[in-house]
Motif scaffolding. Structure first.
Motif, PDB file in Angstrom:
ATOM      1  N   THR A 246     -13.446 -10.718   6.389  1.00  9.42           N
ATOM      2  CA  THR A 246     -12.915 -10.487   8.480  1.00  9.42           C
ATOM      3  C   THR A 246     -11.542 -11.219   8.560  1.00  9.42           C
ATOM      4  OG1 THR A 246     -14.842 -12.919   9.437  1.00  9.42           O
ATOM      5  CG2 THR A 246     -15.710 -10.757   8.370  1.00  9.42           C
ATOM      6  N   ILE A 275     -22.031  -7.208   6.580  1.00 16.98           N
ATOM      7  CA  ILE A 275     -22.782  -6.764   8.546  1.00 16.98           C
ATOM      8  C   ILE A 275     -21.270  -7.701   8.628  1.00 16.98           C
ATOM      9  CG2 ILE A 275     -23.575  -8.098   9.660  1.00 16.98           C
ATOM     10  CD1 ILE A 275     -25.002  -5.747   7.726  1.00 16.98           C
ATOM     11  N   ALA A 276     -20.663  -8.411   8.686  1.00 17.98           N
ATOM     12  CA  ALA A 276     -20.110  -9.244   9.021  1.00 17.98           C
ATOM     13  C   ALA A 276     -18.456  -7.980   9.677  1.00 17.98           C
ATOM     14  CB  ALA A 276     -18.851 -10.034   8.765  1.00 17.98           C
ATOM     15  N   ILE A 278     -18.589  -5.256   9.894  1.00 20.10           N
ATOM     16  CA  ILE A 278     -19.324  -4.292  10.768  1.00 20.10           C
ATOM     17  C   ILE A 278     -19.111  -4.873  12.193  1.00 20.10           C
ATOM     18  CG2 ILE A 278     -21.367  -2.597  11.602  1.00 20.10           C
ATOM     19  CD1 ILE A 278     -22.174  -2.118   8.725  1.00 20.10           C
ATOM     20  N   ARG A 279     -19.446  -6.249  12.240  1.00 17.88           N
ATOM     21  CA  ARG A 279     -18.921  -6.571  13.535  1.00 17.88           C
ATOM     22  C   ARG A 279     -17.897  -6.680  14.282  1.00 17.88           C
ATOM     23  NH1 ARG A 279     -24.343 -10.810  12.214  1.00 17.88           N
ATOM     24  NH2 ARG A 279     -26.185  -9.325  12.582  1.00 17.88           N
ATOM     25  N   ALA A 280     -16.589  -6.975  13.219  1.00 22.39           N
ATOM     26  CA  ALA A 280     -15.368  -7.550  13.482  1.00 22.39           C
ATOM     27  C   ALA A 280     -14.506  -6.642  13.383  1.00 22.39           C
ATOM     28  CB  ALA A 280     -14.968  -8.513  11.657  1.00 22.39           C
ATOM     29  N   CYS A 281     -15.141  -5.651  12.617  1.00 26.05           N
ATOM     30  CA  CYS A 281     -14.317  -4.233  13.106  1.00 26.05           C
ATOM     31  C   CYS A 281     -13.885  -3.216  14.253  1.00 26.05           C
ATOM     32  CB  CYS A 281     -14.486  -3.227  11.937  1.00 26.05           C
ATOM     33  SG  CYS A 281     -13.037  -1.943  11.401  1.00 26.05           S
ATOM     34  N   PRO A 283     -14.290  -0.689  16.624  1.00 29.16           N
ATOM     35  CA  PRO A 283     -15.370   0.337  16.406  1.00 29.16           C
ATOM     36  C   PRO A 283     -14.793   1.673  16.359  1.00 29.16           C
ATOM     37  CG  PRO A 283     -15.049   0.057  19.202  1.00 29.16           C
ATOM     38  CD  PRO A 283     -14.771  -1.169  18.025  1.00 29.16           C
ATOM     39  N   THR A 312     -26.245  -2.833  13.022  1.00 33.42           N
ATOM     40  CA  THR A 312     -25.278  -3.896  13.120  1.00 33.42           C
ATOM     41  C   THR A 312     -24.841  -3.580  14.743  1.00 33.42           C
ATOM     42  OG1 THR A 312     -25.266  -3.656  10.731  1.00 33.42           O
ATOM     43  CG2 THR A 312     -24.118  -4.976  11.655  1.00 33.42           C
ATOM     44  N   ARG A 313     -24.565  -2.365  15.326  1.00 33.97           N
ATOM     45  CA  ARG A 313     -23.785  -2.680  16.172  1.00 33.97           C
ATOM     46  C   ARG A 313     -24.497  -2.143  17.440  1.00 33.97           C
ATOM     47  NH1 ARG A 313     -18.022  -2.741  15.895  1.00 33.97           N
ATOM     48  NH2 ARG A 313     -17.752  -3.269  17.671  1.00 33.97           N
ATOM     49  N   ASP A 314     -25.997  -2.073  17.230  1.00 32.69           N
ATOM     50  CA  ASP A 314     -26.409  -1.772  18.446  1.00 32.69           C
ATOM     51  C   ASP A 314     -25.985  -0.431  18.888  1.00 32.69           C
ATOM     52  OD1 ASP A 314     -29.222  -2.378  20.180  1.00 32.69           O
ATOM     53  OD2 ASP A 314     -27.648  -2.892  20.800  1.00 32.69           O
TER      54      ASP A 314
END
Length: 376
Positions: A246, A275-276, A278-281, A283, A312-314
Motif C-alpha cells: 500500500t 484488501i489493504a 482496495i482500501r488504500a487505492c 476509488p 471491502t469498500r461498502d
C-alpha cells in the motif's frame, strides 16, 4: 483473502462489467459459440511471438466485446536479441550464453552444474528474434486495432526459465520444472522501455506486469515522466493483478495520475494484501480482471473480484440496471453508485487517458516512507 464464487448477475448488469486482463488464447481452442455469446467486455493479452495473431483473431471475431492487448511479456524476453544490427543476429548459443552464463569477471572455472543445466536448456530454446522485429510486430497490430492496448508487458524479478524437455524417465514435464536461469533485469527493462516508447508514440494504454520489483516499477514510472513529460500522462497504465504494498501504491498514485491498478482472484485471491490495496487505492483508480485462460470462466472470476471490491469498500452490488437510473447518471449522487457502475466509469477514464500531470513535488517524508518499505 478467501472468497466464494457469487454466481453471475443478471445479463443487464453483466454487460457493463469489464475484465481488463485475461488470457483466453492460452487455451487449446475457443468454441465459436463461446465467442459469439460473450456476456461482458474482455481484454485478452498476448505475451510472445506465437500468440499475437491469436489475440488478433479473437478481437476480429467480437470487436464489440473485445479490447485486445499486444506485447511481449517478461517471461519470454530471453527470446529477444538486443544485439542485432544491419539484419544480423548473434548465433543461437552465443545469444543465450551471454544472457544466462556471461563471462565471469574473475578467472574462476565454469560452474559444472550451471553448464549442465544450460546444455539441457539450450536445444529447447528458439532462434532469437531482433527487438526491431518485435517493435514492428506490435506496431502493426496496434495500428490494425485502434482501441488496442500494449500488453502484457512488464518486469519480473522472480521468474525463471522453464525446462520443457522430457525428464530422465522420458516423461514430459510440460514446462513445470524450472531451470536455474533468469532473464537479466537490464535485458527485460530495455525491451519493456522500447515497447512503452511505442505505446507513448501511438498514445496507447498499457497493461503492466510487475513482480518483486516495487522500487524498479516506481523508478520506471518516474523515468517515463521525466523522459516523455505530458505524453506519458496522456496514456493510462494498469498494474495488473497488483501485488505492490500500500505504501508503494500510494506513492505511485500521488506521482502518476495515469496509473491504475486491477486485481484478480487468480493471483490476488490467496493473500490479505488486496484488501489493504482496495482500501488504500483511490476509488477512481480501481479495475478488476480474471487473469484467466478459460474464457467461459473469465466473467465469473471477474464478477467475484468486483464483489470483493464492493464488500471491502461498502459499495452496493447491482441486481438490476434501471434505464431511468442510467439516463439520470449525471444527476445521481455518486455515493449511491453500485460497484459495476463505478468500475465502468473507471474503465472509461482509463480508456480515455489524457491525465493531468501532478504539480506538487513528492515530499521528502513520502520518499522516506517508500524507501523504508522497499528495504524491509
Amino acid at each position: 483473502m478467501s472468497y466464494a464464487s457469487r454466481g453471475l448477475p443478471v445479463p443487464e448488469v453483466l454487460v457493463h462489467l469489464v475484465d481488463v486482463h485475461c488470457h483466453p488464447t492460452d487455451a487449446p481452442s475457443i468454441a465459436t459459440s463461446t465467442i459469439e455469446s460473450l456476456p461482458c467486455t474482455l481484454c485478452p493479452m498476448s505475451t510472445q511471438q506465437g500468440d499475437q495473431s491469436k489475440v488478433a483473431e479473437f478481437a476480429r471475431a467480437r470487436p464489440d466485446r473485445v479490447v485486445p492487448g499486444f506485447g511481449y511479456h517478461p517471461w519470454w524476453t530471453h527470446r529477444i536479441s538486443l544485439d542485432a544490427s544491419a539484419g544480423t543476429l548473434p548465433d543461437h548459443a552465443t545469444h543465450y550464453r551471454n544472457l544466462f552464463l556471461p563471462e565471469p569477471l574473475s578467472s574462476s572455472p565454469p560452474n559444472a552444474e550451471l553448464e549442465a543445466a544450460f546444455a539441457r536448456l539450450l536445444p529447447t530454446l528458439p532462434t532469437p528474434i531482433p527487438l526491431a522485429d518485435v517493435i514492428a510486430d506490435v506496431r502493426a497490430h496496434l495500428t490494425e486495432f485502434p482501441t488496442a492496448m500494449l500488453g502484457e508487458v512488464g518486469i519480473d524479478r522472480a521468474a525463471r526459465i522453464r525446462f520443457t524437455d522430457a525428464d530422465a524417465s522420458g516423461v514430459g514435464n510440460n514446462g513445470r520444472v524450472l531451470s536455474p536461469f533468469s532473464t537479466p533485469f537490464g535485458h527485460q527493462l530495455a525491451i519493456l522501455e522500447a515497447q512503452l516508447a511505442l505505446a507513448i508514440e501511438l498514445r496507447r494504454n498499457v497493461s503492466l506486469h510487475s513482480v518483486k520489483a516495487p522500487a524498479q516499477t516506481l523508478a520506471l514510472f518516474d523515468r517515463m515522466a521525466t523522459t516523455h513529460g505530458a505524453a506519458w500522462f496522456a496514456i493510462s497504465v494498469d498494474v495488473h493483478s497488483c501485488t505492490l504494498s500500500t505504501e508503494v501504491w500510494r506513492e505511485i498514485e500521488k506521482r502518476h495520475p495515469n496509473v491504475f491498478l486491477s486485481l484478480s482472484t487468480a493471483i490476488n485471491g490467496c493473500s490479505p494484501n488486496p484488501i489493504a490495496l482496495i482500501r488504500a487505492c483511490s476509488p477512481t483508480r480501481l479495475l478488476v480482471e480474471s487473469d484467466y485462460s478459460d474464457v467461459r470462466e473469465a466473467p465469473t472470476r471477474t464478477w467475484d473480484m468486483a464483489c470483493i471490491v464492493a464488500e471491502t469498500r461498502d459499495w452496493p452490488i447491482e441486481d438490476s440496471w434501471e434505464r431511468e437510473r442510467e439516463r439520470s447518471l449525471a444527476a445521481l449522487d455518486e455515493s449511491q453508485w453500485g460497484v459495476v457502475r463505478r468500475l465502468e466509469v473507471n474503465w472509461h477514464r482509463f480508456i480515455k487517458g489524457g491525465h493531468v500531470a501532478p504539480m506538487e513535488k513528492v515530499s521528502a517524508r513520502g520518499r522516506e516512507r517508500v524507501s523504508n518499505d522497499l528495504n524491509q
